[in-house]
Design a protein around this motif. Sequence first.
Motif, mmCIF file in Angstrom:
data_model
loop_
_atom_site.group_PDB
_atom_site.id
_atom_site.type_symbol
_atom_site.label_atom_id
_atom_site.label_comp_id
_atom_site.label_asym_id
_atom_site.label_seq_id
_atom_site.Cartn_x
_atom_site.Cartn_y
_atom_site.Cartn_z
ATOM 1 N N UNK A 26 28.808 -21.310 19.518
ATOM 2 C CA UNK A 26 28.662 -21.744 20.899
ATOM 3 C C UNK A 26 29.236 -20.695 21.840
ATOM 4 N N UNK A 27 28.843 -20.773 23.087
ATOM 5 C CA UNK A 27 29.383 -19.891 24.124
ATOM 6 C C UNK A 27 30.037 -20.742 25.200
ATOM 7 N N UNK A 28 31.174 -20.314 25.678
ATOM 8 C CA UNK A 28 31.820 -20.947 26.829
ATOM 9 C C UNK A 28 31.470 -20.093 28.038
ATOM 10 N N UNK A 29 30.943 -20.738 29.077
ATOM 11 C CA UNK A 29 30.394 -20.031 30.228
ATOM 12 C C UNK A 29 31.096 -20.458 31.514
ATOM 13 N N UNK A 30 32.205 -19.831 31.837
ATOM 14 C CA UNK A 30 32.939 -20.249 33.033
ATOM 15 C C UNK A 30 32.360 -19.666 34.314
ATOM 16 N N UNK A 31 32.615 -20.367 35.394
ATOM 17 C CA UNK A 31 32.370 -19.835 36.727
ATOM 18 C C UNK A 31 33.597 -18.984 37.084
ATOM 19 N N UNK A 32 33.787 -18.661 38.334
ATOM 20 C CA UNK A 32 34.994 -17.945 38.737
ATOM 21 C C UNK A 32 36.218 -18.787 38.378
ATOM 22 N N UNK A 33 37.197 -18.132 37.816
ATOM 23 C CA UNK A 33 38.424 -18.802 37.370
ATOM 24 C C UNK A 33 39.584 -18.254 38.183
ATOM 25 N N UNK A 34 40.512 -19.124 38.505
ATOM 26 C CA UNK A 34 41.679 -18.744 39.294
ATOM 27 C C UNK A 34 42.600 -17.850 38.465
ATOM 28 N N UNK A 35 42.398 -16.556 38.572
ATOM 29 C CA UNK A 35 43.204 -15.565 37.851
ATOM 30 C C UNK A 35 43.612 -14.464 38.831
ATOM 31 N N UNK A 36 44.523 -13.592 38.435
ATOM 32 C CA UNK A 36 44.868 -12.475 39.324
ATOM 33 C C UNK A 36 43.651 -11.612 39.686
ATOM 34 N N UNK A 37 42.667 -11.520 38.778
ATOM 35 C CA UNK A 37 41.482 -10.715 39.062
ATOM 36 C C UNK A 37 40.663 -11.309 40.210
#
Length: 140
Positions: free
Chosen positions: A66-77
Motif C-alpha cells: 500500500x501507499x500512504x499519500x499525505x497532503x501538506x503536513x505541518x512540518x518545518x519544511x
Amino acid sequence: MRNTSVSTWSTAARAVASSTPPRPPGWSRRPASATTRRPNTAAKHGVLGLTKTLAVELAPHDVTVNAVCPTAVDTPMTGGIVESIDEDIAEIAEQSGPDNLLDDIVQPEDISAAFLWLSSDDARFVTGIGLPVAAGATAL
C-alpha cells in the motif's frame, strides 16, 4: 528525473520482495509504502501504479503493498509557506476557499497512524491502495 524516481522505487521494491523470507507464524503482511500523492505528477502516479502491480504480484505470498499519500503536513519544511507568498497569491488562495474539508492541517502523527493501521491486523485485507491522509483535500 521523474522516470528515475519511479524506476528506482520499482527496482528497490522488487529486490526486497524477491528476498523476502518466508513469513513467520502469525505474521501475514509486510506493507510497502510511499508517501506520495499530487495531481498531475507523473512520478507519483507511477508509484501508485507500481503499488497496485506489486500488490497483485505479492498477494500469493501473503504480502500486502500500500501507499500512504499525505497532503501538506505541518512540518518545518512546510512551515512559513503561507507567510512567504506574495499578497496577490494570498488573495487568490483566500478567494478559492480551503484546500481541505477539515479546518486543520495534517500532523506528522496522522501519517504515522496511517502506517500503523496498514501494518495492523485490522488492515489485513487492504492491499493495492493509495491511502489519502489529506483532511478531505482529494474530495474537493
